[in-house]
Write a protein that holds these residues in place. Structure first.
Motif, PDB file in Angstrom:
ATOM      1  N   ARG A   1       0.828  -1.205   0.000  1.00 57.80           N
ATOM      2  CA  ARG A   1       0.000   0.000   0.000  1.00 57.80           C
ATOM      3  C   ARG A   1       0.868   1.265   0.000  1.00 57.80           C
TER       4      ARG A   1
ATOM      5  N   GLU B   1       0.912   4.092  -2.991  1.00 63.95           N
ATOM      6  CA  GLU B   1       0.582   5.493  -2.718  1.00 63.95           C
ATOM      7  C   GLU B   1       1.648   6.451  -3.232  1.00 63.95           C
TER       8      GLU B   1
ATOM      9  N   GLU C   1      -6.029  -2.089  -5.656  1.00 66.27           N
ATOM     10  CA  GLU C   1      -5.524  -0.720  -5.560  1.00 66.27           C
ATOM     11  C   GLU C   1      -4.449  -0.420  -6.589  1.00 66.27           C
TER      12      GLU C   1
END
Length: 488
Positions: free
Chosen positions: A285, A289, A342
Protein backbone atom coordinates in the motif's frame (compact mmCIF):
# COMPACT_ATOMS: atom_id res chain seq x y z
CA UNK A 1 40.75 1.46 -15.64
CA UNK A 2 38.88 -0.74 -13.16
CA UNK A 3 40.84 -3.19 -11.02
CA UNK A 4 38.29 -5.99 -10.87
CA UNK A 5 36.29 -8.25 -13.15
CA UNK A 6 32.58 -7.53 -13.51
CA UNK A 7 29.78 -10.10 -13.70
CA UNK A 8 26.54 -9.60 -15.62
CA UNK A 9 23.79 -11.91 -16.84
CA UNK A 10 21.82 -12.01 -20.07
CA UNK A 11 18.09 -11.37 -19.64
CA UNK A 12 18.40 -10.63 -15.95
CA UNK A 13 15.79 -7.98 -15.30
CA UNK A 14 17.78 -4.97 -16.45
CA UNK A 15 21.14 -6.19 -15.11
CA UNK A 16 23.02 -5.69 -18.37
CA UNK A 17 26.47 -4.32 -19.01
CA UNK A 18 27.12 -0.73 -20.05
CA UNK A 19 27.06 -1.08 -23.83
CA UNK A 20 29.68 1.63 -24.24
CA UNK A 21 32.09 -0.53 -22.24
CA UNK A 22 31.78 -3.60 -24.45
CA UNK A 23 31.27 -1.55 -27.62
CA UNK A 24 28.06 -3.22 -28.72
CA UNK A 25 25.01 -1.09 -29.31
CA UNK A 26 23.35 -4.11 -30.93
CA UNK A 27 24.22 -6.42 -28.05
CA UNK A 28 21.02 -8.48 -28.25
CA UNK A 29 21.59 -9.25 -31.92
CA UNK A 30 25.24 -10.11 -31.35
CA UNK A 31 24.27 -12.43 -28.50
CA UNK A 32 21.84 -14.21 -30.81
CA UNK A 33 24.46 -14.67 -33.53
CA UNK A 34 27.02 -15.95 -31.04
CA UNK A 35 24.60 -18.49 -29.60
CA UNK A 36 24.59 -16.95 -26.13
CA UNK A 37 21.83 -18.62 -24.17
CA UNK A 38 19.21 -17.03 -21.99
CA UNK A 39 20.36 -16.23 -18.46
CA UNK A 40 24.03 -16.77 -19.25
CA UNK A 41 26.78 -15.14 -17.16
CA UNK A 42 29.00 -12.57 -18.87
CA UNK A 43 32.39 -11.80 -17.32
CA UNK A 44 34.01 -8.52 -18.35
CA UNK A 45 37.71 -7.92 -17.66
CA UNK A 46 38.99 -4.72 -16.02
CA UNK A 47 39.95 -3.64 -19.58
CA UNK A 48 36.30 -3.84 -20.62
CA UNK A 49 36.68 -6.97 -22.72
CA UNK A 50 34.61 -10.13 -22.88
CA UNK A 51 36.72 -13.28 -23.07
CA UNK A 52 35.21 -15.41 -25.86
CA UNK A 53 36.58 -18.57 -24.24
CA UNK A 54 34.69 -17.93 -21.01
CA UNK A 55 31.53 -17.19 -22.98
CA UNK A 56 31.96 -20.53 -24.70
CA UNK A 57 32.45 -22.26 -21.36
CA UNK A 58 29.27 -20.71 -19.95
CA UNK A 59 27.12 -22.09 -22.76
CA UNK A 60 28.61 -25.60 -22.87
CA UNK A 61 28.55 -28.66 -20.67
CA UNK A 62 29.48 -29.13 -17.90
CA UNK A 63 28.51 -25.62 -16.75
CA UNK A 64 24.99 -25.63 -18.23
CA UNK A 65 24.31 -28.96 -16.55
CA UNK A 66 24.57 -27.40 -13.11
CA UNK A 67 21.54 -26.19 -11.17
CA UNK A 68 20.78 -22.45 -11.58
CA UNK A 69 21.89 -21.66 -8.04
CA UNK A 70 25.15 -23.53 -8.56
CA UNK A 71 25.76 -21.63 -11.80
CA UNK A 72 25.35 -18.35 -9.95
CA UNK A 73 27.74 -19.42 -7.20
CA UNK A 74 30.37 -20.69 -9.65
CA UNK A 75 30.22 -17.50 -11.74
CA UNK A 76 30.84 -15.44 -8.59
CA UNK A 77 33.75 -17.74 -7.70
CA UNK A 78 35.35 -17.12 -11.11
CA UNK A 79 34.92 -13.37 -10.81
CA UNK A 80 36.66 -13.30 -7.42
CA UNK A 81 39.56 -15.53 -8.51
CA UNK A 82 40.07 -13.65 -11.77
CA UNK A 83 40.16 -10.35 -9.88
CA UNK A 84 42.74 -11.78 -7.46
CA UNK A 85 44.89 -12.83 -10.42
CA UNK A 86 44.43 -9.48 -12.18
CA UNK A 87 45.71 -7.55 -9.19
CA UNK A 88 48.77 -9.79 -9.29
CA UNK A 89 49.29 -8.95 -12.97
CA UNK A 90 47.90 -12.24 -14.31
CA UNK A 91 45.04 -13.45 -16.49
CA UNK A 92 43.04 -16.57 -15.70
CA UNK A 93 44.69 -18.63 -18.46
CA UNK A 94 48.16 -17.92 -17.02
CA UNK A 95 47.43 -19.09 -13.48
CA UNK A 96 49.78 -21.66 -11.93
CA UNK A 97 49.42 -24.08 -9.06
CA UNK A 98 51.35 -21.63 -6.89
CA UNK A 99 48.85 -18.87 -7.72
CA UNK A 100 46.02 -21.16 -6.62
CA UNK A 101 47.90 -21.87 -3.37
CA UNK A 102 48.13 -18.11 -2.75
CA UNK A 103 44.38 -17.80 -3.40
CA UNK A 104 43.62 -20.65 -1.01
CA UNK A 105 45.75 -19.01 1.69
CA UNK A 106 44.00 -15.67 1.18
CA UNK A 107 40.51 -17.14 1.27
CA UNK A 108 41.05 -19.27 4.38
CA UNK A 109 43.79 -17.72 6.52
CA UNK A 110 45.09 -14.27 5.47
CA UNK A 111 44.97 -11.73 8.30
CA UNK A 112 44.14 -8.97 5.81
CA UNK A 113 41.02 -10.86 4.72
CA UNK A 114 38.14 -9.56 6.82
CA UNK A 115 35.83 -12.41 5.76
CA UNK A 116 37.75 -15.71 5.60
CA UNK A 117 35.73 -18.72 4.50
CA UNK A 118 35.48 -22.21 5.89
CA UNK A 119 36.44 -25.56 4.46
CA UNK A 120 33.03 -26.33 3.00
CA UNK A 121 32.90 -23.13 0.96
CA UNK A 122 36.50 -23.56 -0.18
CA UNK A 123 35.67 -27.07 -1.32
CA UNK A 124 32.88 -25.69 -3.50
CA UNK A 125 35.11 -22.95 -4.96
CA UNK A 126 37.80 -25.52 -5.71
CA UNK A 127 35.23 -27.70 -7.49
CA UNK A 128 34.23 -24.69 -9.62
CA UNK A 129 37.83 -23.95 -10.58
CA UNK A 130 38.60 -27.59 -11.32
CA UNK A 131 35.61 -27.79 -13.65
CA UNK A 132 36.71 -24.67 -15.54
CA UNK A 133 40.35 -25.64 -15.88
CA UNK A 134 39.62 -29.25 -16.80
CA UNK A 135 37.49 -27.92 -19.64
CA UNK A 136 40.02 -25.27 -20.65
CA UNK A 137 42.86 -27.82 -20.67
CA UNK A 138 40.87 -30.24 -22.81
CA UNK A 139 40.14 -27.41 -25.28
CA UNK A 140 43.79 -26.37 -25.44
CA UNK A 141 43.19 -22.93 -23.90
CA UNK A 142 45.41 -23.75 -20.93
CA UNK A 143 48.56 -25.84 -21.06
CA UNK A 144 48.47 -27.09 -17.47
CA UNK A 145 45.64 -26.78 -14.95
CA UNK A 146 46.56 -24.93 -11.74
CA UNK A 147 44.39 -27.43 -9.87
CA UNK A 148 46.88 -30.19 -9.08
CA UNK A 149 45.46 -33.62 -8.30
CA UNK A 150 46.54 -36.55 -6.16
CA UNK A 151 45.36 -40.15 -6.09
CA UNK A 152 43.45 -41.46 -3.07
CA UNK A 153 41.72 -44.71 -2.28
CA UNK A 154 38.02 -44.38 -1.42
CA UNK A 155 36.25 -46.38 1.27
CA UNK A 156 35.16 -48.98 -1.27
CA UNK A 157 38.74 -49.46 -2.46
CA UNK A 158 38.48 -47.51 -5.72
CA UNK A 159 41.27 -45.09 -6.68
CA UNK A 160 40.14 -41.52 -7.37
CA UNK A 161 41.74 -38.19 -8.26
CA UNK A 162 41.12 -35.30 -5.84
CA UNK A 163 42.61 -31.77 -5.71
CA UNK A 164 45.71 -31.41 -3.53
CA UNK A 165 44.18 -28.32 -1.94
CA UNK A 166 40.93 -30.07 -1.06
CA UNK A 167 39.97 -29.35 2.59
CA UNK A 168 40.70 -32.20 4.94
CA UNK A 169 37.49 -31.61 6.87
CA UNK A 170 34.65 -29.58 5.41
CA UNK A 171 32.37 -29.92 8.41
CA UNK A 172 32.29 -26.66 10.36
CA UNK A 173 29.90 -28.09 12.92
CA UNK A 174 28.43 -31.46 13.81
CA UNK A 175 25.22 -29.75 14.86
CA UNK A 176 22.78 -29.38 11.97
CA UNK A 177 19.43 -29.94 13.63
CA UNK A 178 17.15 -28.18 16.12
CA UNK A 179 14.23 -29.61 18.07
CA UNK A 180 10.92 -27.72 17.72
CA UNK A 181 11.30 -26.01 21.08
CA UNK A 182 14.92 -25.01 20.36
CA UNK A 183 13.83 -23.58 17.01
CA UNK A 184 10.99 -21.64 18.63
CA UNK A 185 13.33 -20.09 21.19
CA UNK A 186 15.93 -19.17 18.53
CA UNK A 187 13.23 -17.62 16.34
CA UNK A 188 11.56 -15.66 19.14
CA UNK A 189 14.83 -14.27 20.50
CA UNK A 190 16.73 -13.82 17.25
CA UNK A 191 13.97 -12.70 14.89
CA UNK A 192 11.14 -11.44 17.07
CA UNK A 193 13.23 -9.57 19.61
CA UNK A 194 12.12 -11.44 22.72
CA UNK A 195 14.36 -12.10 25.70
CA UNK A 196 15.39 -15.68 26.59
CA UNK A 197 12.94 -15.69 29.52
CA UNK A 198 10.04 -15.06 27.14
CA UNK A 199 9.47 -11.38 27.97
CA UNK A 200 9.63 -8.51 25.52
CA UNK A 201 12.91 -6.64 25.02
CA UNK A 202 12.21 -2.89 25.36
CA UNK A 203 15.36 -2.15 23.34
CA UNK A 204 14.21 -4.16 20.31
CA UNK A 205 13.72 -2.02 17.21
CA UNK A 206 12.83 -4.64 14.61
CA UNK A 207 10.35 -3.60 11.91
CA UNK A 208 9.93 -6.78 9.88
CA UNK A 209 9.56 -9.34 12.67
CA UNK A 210 6.47 -10.94 11.15
CA UNK A 211 8.00 -11.33 7.71
CA UNK A 212 11.33 -12.64 8.99
CA UNK A 213 9.79 -15.16 11.36
CA UNK A 214 7.32 -16.29 8.70
CA UNK A 215 10.12 -16.95 6.21
CA UNK A 216 12.23 -18.86 8.74
CA UNK A 217 9.25 -20.94 9.84
CA UNK A 218 8.41 -21.73 6.22
CA UNK A 219 11.87 -23.29 5.85
CA UNK A 220 11.52 -25.20 9.09
CA UNK A 221 8.01 -26.36 8.27
CA UNK A 222 8.55 -27.40 4.66
CA UNK A 223 12.20 -28.39 4.14
CA UNK A 224 12.48 -25.96 1.23
CA UNK A 225 15.87 -24.58 0.31
CA UNK A 226 16.55 -20.86 0.78
CA UNK A 227 16.29 -20.26 -2.96
CA UNK A 228 13.09 -22.28 -3.33
CA UNK A 229 11.24 -20.57 -0.48
CA UNK A 230 12.70 -17.16 -1.27
CA UNK A 231 11.41 -17.07 -4.85
CA UNK A 232 7.83 -18.21 -4.26
CA UNK A 233 5.01 -16.30 -5.88
CA UNK A 234 1.92 -15.50 -3.81
CA UNK A 235 -0.10 -17.68 -6.18
CA UNK A 236 2.15 -20.67 -5.43
CA UNK A 237 1.14 -20.79 -1.77
CA UNK A 238 -1.64 -23.33 -1.17
CA UNK A 239 -4.86 -21.94 0.37
CA UNK A 240 -5.04 -22.22 4.15
CA UNK A 241 -7.52 -24.76 5.47
CA UNK A 242 -7.69 -27.22 8.36
CA UNK A 243 -5.07 -29.78 7.28
CA UNK A 244 -1.85 -30.65 9.11
CA UNK A 245 0.15 -30.39 5.88
CA UNK A 246 -0.55 -28.81 2.50
CA UNK A 247 0.83 -29.82 -0.88
CA UNK A 248 2.05 -27.30 -3.44
CA UNK A 249 4.08 -27.36 -6.65
CA UNK A 250 7.62 -26.03 -6.93
CA UNK A 251 8.61 -24.77 -10.38
CA UNK A 252 11.54 -26.42 -12.13
CA UNK A 253 13.52 -23.19 -12.57
CA UNK A 254 13.11 -22.32 -8.89
CA UNK A 255 14.19 -25.74 -7.62
CA UNK A 256 17.74 -27.01 -7.48
CA UNK A 257 17.37 -29.66 -10.16
CA UNK A 258 13.78 -30.42 -11.07
CA UNK A 259 10.26 -29.30 -10.29
CA UNK A 260 8.52 -31.20 -7.54
CA UNK A 261 5.75 -31.10 -4.98
CA UNK A 262 6.54 -29.84 -1.52
CA UNK A 263 4.57 -30.05 1.70
CA UNK A 264 4.24 -27.30 4.29
CA UNK A 265 2.88 -27.55 7.83
CA UNK A 266 -0.29 -25.77 8.87
CA UNK A 267 1.51 -23.53 11.38
CA UNK A 268 4.09 -22.41 8.81
CA UNK A 269 1.50 -21.75 6.12
CA UNK A 270 -0.64 -19.80 8.59
CA UNK A 271 2.30 -17.52 9.43
CA UNK A 272 3.05 -16.93 5.74
CA UNK A 273 -0.61 -16.16 5.10
CA UNK A 274 -0.74 -13.75 8.06
CA UNK A 275 2.35 -11.97 6.75
CA UNK A 276 0.75 -11.61 3.33
CA UNK A 277 -2.39 -10.05 4.81
CA UNK A 278 -0.59 -7.69 7.23
CA UNK A 279 3.05 -6.65 6.87
CA UNK A 280 3.19 -7.36 3.16
CA UNK A 281 -0.12 -5.64 2.42
CA UNK A 282 1.06 -2.53 4.28
CA UNK A 283 4.34 -2.41 2.32
CA UNK A 284 2.42 -2.76 -0.96
CA UNK A 285 0.00 0.00 0.00
CA UNK A 286 2.82 2.42 0.82
CA UNK A 287 4.54 1.71 -2.51
CA UNK A 288 1.30 2.16 -4.41
CA UNK A 289 0.58 5.49 -2.72
CA UNK A 290 3.99 6.85 -3.77
CA UNK A 291 3.69 5.49 -7.33
CA UNK A 292 6.82 3.38 -6.86
CA UNK A 293 5.63 0.52 -9.04
CA UNK A 294 4.60 2.72 -11.96
CA UNK A 295 8.11 4.17 -12.11
CA UNK A 296 9.71 0.76 -12.66
CA UNK A 297 10.87 0.15 -16.24
CA UNK A 298 11.28 -3.62 -16.22
CA UNK A 299 7.76 -4.63 -15.18
CA UNK A 300 5.85 -7.57 -16.61
CA UNK A 301 2.20 -7.56 -15.60
CA UNK A 302 0.57 -10.99 -15.53
CA UNK A 303 -2.58 -10.92 -17.63
CA UNK A 304 -3.39 -14.62 -17.49
CA UNK A 305 -2.07 -17.95 -16.30
CA UNK A 306 -3.52 -20.64 -18.54
CA UNK A 307 -4.60 -24.08 -17.42
CA UNK A 308 -1.41 -25.42 -19.01
CA UNK A 309 0.69 -23.20 -16.75
CA UNK A 310 1.62 -20.56 -19.31
CA UNK A 311 2.05 -16.99 -18.02
CA UNK A 312 0.94 -14.30 -20.46
CA UNK A 313 2.22 -10.82 -19.63
CA UNK A 314 2.33 -7.23 -20.88
CA UNK A 315 5.05 -4.64 -20.39
CA UNK A 316 5.08 -0.82 -20.54
CA UNK A 317 4.67 0.32 -24.13
CA UNK A 318 2.32 -2.51 -25.02
CA UNK A 319 4.93 -5.23 -25.43
CA UNK A 320 3.57 -8.72 -24.74
CA UNK A 321 5.08 -12.11 -24.07
CA UNK A 322 4.53 -15.53 -22.61
CA UNK A 323 6.57 -17.97 -20.54
CA UNK A 324 5.87 -21.22 -18.77
CA UNK A 325 5.31 -20.83 -15.03
CA UNK A 326 7.61 -23.79 -14.61
CA UNK A 327 10.39 -21.93 -16.46
CA UNK A 328 10.40 -18.71 -14.42
CA UNK A 329 13.76 -18.32 -12.71
CA UNK A 330 14.48 -16.13 -9.69
CA UNK A 331 15.32 -12.97 -11.69
CA UNK A 332 12.31 -13.23 -13.98
CA UNK A 333 10.10 -13.55 -10.91
CA UNK A 334 11.43 -10.24 -9.59
CA UNK A 335 9.86 -8.48 -12.58
CA UNK A 336 6.41 -10.08 -12.34
CA UNK A 337 3.50 -7.98 -11.11
CA UNK A 338 -0.25 -8.46 -10.84
CA UNK A 339 -3.12 -6.00 -10.82
CA UNK A 340 -4.71 -5.80 -7.40
CA UNK A 341 -7.72 -3.79 -6.20
CA UNK A 342 -5.52 -0.72 -5.56
CA UNK A 343 -3.20 -1.09 -8.55
CA UNK A 344 0.00 -2.99 -9.36
CA UNK A 345 1.71 -5.16 -6.78
CA UNK A 346 4.58 -7.68 -6.98
CA UNK A 347 3.70 -11.27 -7.72
CA UNK A 348 6.47 -12.50 -5.40
CA UNK A 349 5.58 -13.36 -1.83
CA UNK A 350 8.53 -11.84 0.06
CA UNK A 351 8.99 -8.07 -0.15
CA UNK A 352 11.33 -5.48 1.29
CA UNK A 353 10.05 -2.80 3.62
CA UNK A 354 9.71 -0.49 0.61
CA UNK A 355 7.38 -3.00 -1.06
CA UNK A 356 9.86 -4.26 -3.66
CA UNK A 357 10.53 -7.97 -4.33
CA UNK A 358 13.26 -9.28 -2.04
CA UNK A 359 16.22 -11.18 -3.49
CA UNK A 360 16.56 -14.60 -1.94
CA UNK A 361 20.31 -14.43 -1.19
CA UNK A 362 19.73 -11.75 1.47
CA UNK A 363 18.03 -14.19 3.82
CA UNK A 364 21.37 -15.65 4.97
CA UNK A 365 22.28 -12.26 6.47
CA UNK A 366 19.06 -12.35 8.45
CA UNK A 367 20.01 -15.68 10.04
CA UNK A 368 23.50 -14.37 10.82
CA UNK A 369 22.07 -11.32 12.63
CA UNK A 370 19.70 -13.52 14.60
CA UNK A 371 22.61 -15.76 15.64
CA UNK A 372 24.61 -12.75 16.83
CA UNK A 373 21.68 -11.53 18.90
CA UNK A 374 21.22 -14.93 20.54
CA UNK A 375 24.92 -15.09 21.34
CA UNK A 376 24.91 -11.58 22.81
CA UNK A 377 22.14 -12.66 25.18
CA UNK A 378 24.01 -15.76 26.30
CA UNK A 379 21.79 -18.17 24.36
CA UNK A 380 23.74 -21.11 22.93
CA UNK A 381 21.50 -21.55 19.90
CA UNK A 382 22.20 -20.83 16.25
CA UNK A 383 20.59 -21.65 12.94
CA UNK A 384 21.11 -21.38 9.19
CA UNK A 385 18.62 -21.81 6.34
CA UNK A 386 19.99 -25.27 5.63
CA UNK A 387 19.77 -26.29 9.31
CA UNK A 388 16.04 -25.61 9.06
CA UNK A 389 15.93 -28.05 6.12
CA UNK A 390 17.94 -30.67 8.04
CA UNK A 391 15.60 -30.28 11.01
CA UNK A 392 12.52 -30.77 8.84
CA UNK A 393 14.02 -33.99 7.50
CA UNK A 394 14.74 -35.32 10.97
CA UNK A 395 11.23 -34.52 12.22
CA UNK A 396 9.68 -36.19 9.19
CA UNK A 397 11.61 -39.44 9.45
CA UNK A 398 10.85 -39.75 13.17
CA UNK A 399 7.18 -38.80 12.68
CA UNK A 400 6.68 -41.15 9.73
CA UNK A 401 8.30 -44.11 11.52
CA UNK A 402 6.16 -43.41 14.56
CA UNK A 403 2.96 -42.97 12.53
CA UNK A 404 3.51 -46.19 10.60
CA UNK A 405 3.97 -48.15 13.81
CA UNK A 406 0.78 -46.71 15.27
CA UNK A 407 -1.15 -47.53 12.11
CA UNK A 408 0.14 -51.11 11.87
CA UNK A 409 0.09 -51.75 15.62
CA UNK A 410 3.61 -53.22 15.71
CA UNK A 411 5.47 -53.95 18.91
CA UNK A 412 9.21 -53.20 19.07
CA UNK A 413 9.93 -56.88 18.44
CA UNK A 414 7.63 -56.99 15.43
CA UNK A 415 9.22 -53.74 14.25
CA UNK A 416 12.60 -55.44 13.97
CA UNK A 417 11.05 -58.34 12.10
CA UNK A 418 9.35 -56.03 9.58
CA UNK A 419 12.21 -53.60 9.33
CA UNK A 420 12.36 -53.90 5.57
CA UNK A 421 8.92 -52.31 5.31
CA UNK A 422 10.32 -49.06 6.61
CA UNK A 423 12.54 -48.48 3.65
CA UNK A 424 9.48 -46.62 2.38
CA UNK A 425 9.92 -43.96 5.08
CA UNK A 426 13.37 -43.03 3.81
CA UNK A 427 12.04 -42.87 0.28
CA UNK A 428 9.20 -40.57 1.34
CA UNK A 429 11.58 -38.19 3.12
CA UNK A 430 13.86 -38.24 0.07
CA UNK A 431 10.93 -37.09 -2.05
CA UNK A 432 9.95 -34.42 0.49
CA UNK A 433 13.45 -32.94 0.25
CA UNK A 434 13.75 -33.30 -3.51
CA UNK A 435 16.84 -35.50 -3.31
CA UNK A 436 17.91 -37.73 -6.18
CA UNK A 437 19.49 -40.31 -3.94
CA UNK A 438 18.05 -41.97 -0.87
CA UNK A 439 21.61 -42.41 0.35
CA UNK A 440 22.03 -38.64 0.56
CA UNK A 441 18.98 -38.46 2.78
CA UNK A 442 20.19 -41.25 5.02
CA UNK A 443 23.87 -40.39 5.31
CA UNK A 444 23.89 -36.59 5.47
CA UNK A 445 20.53 -35.20 6.56
CA UNK A 446 19.55 -37.82 9.09
CA UNK A 447 22.80 -38.70 10.82
CA UNK A 448 21.32 -38.44 14.34
CA UNK A 449 19.17 -41.55 13.83
CA UNK A 450 21.95 -43.66 12.34
CA UNK A 451 23.13 -46.37 14.70
CA UNK A 452 20.26 -45.95 17.16
CA UNK A 453 18.02 -48.90 17.87
CA UNK A 454 14.66 -48.35 16.23
CA UNK A 455 12.77 -49.12 19.41
CA UNK A 456 14.64 -46.26 21.06
CA UNK A 457 12.85 -43.90 18.69
CA UNK A 458 9.54 -45.39 19.76
CA UNK A 459 9.89 -44.87 23.50
CA UNK A 460 7.62 -42.43 25.26
CA UNK A 461 3.93 -41.58 25.00
CA UNK A 462 1.98 -40.99 21.81
CA UNK A 463 3.02 -37.47 20.76
CA UNK A 464 1.97 -35.98 17.44
CA UNK A 465 4.80 -33.46 17.48
CA UNK A 466 7.41 -36.11 18.41
CA UNK A 467 8.99 -33.56 20.74
CA UNK A 468 10.06 -36.11 23.34
CA UNK A 469 11.47 -38.43 20.71
CA UNK A 470 13.60 -35.65 19.26
CA UNK A 471 14.69 -34.59 22.74
CA UNK A 472 15.84 -38.15 23.35
CA UNK A 473 17.85 -38.14 20.12
CA UNK A 474 19.38 -34.79 21.09
CA UNK A 475 20.45 -36.19 24.46
CA UNK A 476 21.83 -39.43 23.04
CA UNK A 477 23.78 -38.04 20.06
CA UNK A 478 24.79 -34.47 20.90
CA UNK A 479 24.09 -33.58 17.27
CA UNK A 480 20.72 -31.88 17.76
CA UNK A 481 20.24 -28.52 19.49
CA UNK A 482 17.62 -28.66 22.22
CA UNK A 483 16.66 -26.51 25.21
CA UNK A 484 17.72 -28.45 28.34
CA UNK A 485 15.06 -28.64 30.98
CA UNK A 486 12.41 -27.05 28.78
CA UNK A 487 8.81 -28.08 29.13
CA UNK A 488 7.40 -29.48 25.88
Amino acid sequence: MADEWQLFWTDRGGETADLSIVGAADLAERERRLGIRQRQPILISPEGRVDARMSEFFRRPPFVGKAPGTQESYALDYRLFFTFLWRAGLTWDRATAEDLEDWEDWRLRAEANDAPIGGAKWGRELAALRMLYDWATARGYVAVSPVRLRSVRTRDGVMAEVPELAPADVRTSDVKWLTPRAWKLWRDVGLRGMLPDGTEDPAWRGRNDGRDAAFADLLYGSGLRRREAGTLLVSELPPLGDQRFYAARLATAAAKRAGRHFYVSHASLREASDYRLTTRALAVRRAQETGAYERLREVRVIEEVTRRGEVRWTAPGGRTGRVGLNELDDRQRLRLFVRGPEGLEPAMLWLTESGMPRRYRGWSNLFARANRRCESLGLKLFATPHMARHSFALRMVVSLHYAMDRRMGLSPGQRRHYEEIYGGVWSMVKDLLGHRSEETTRAIYLEPVRGLQLETLLMGPDNSETTELLALIAERTGLVLDVPGAVA
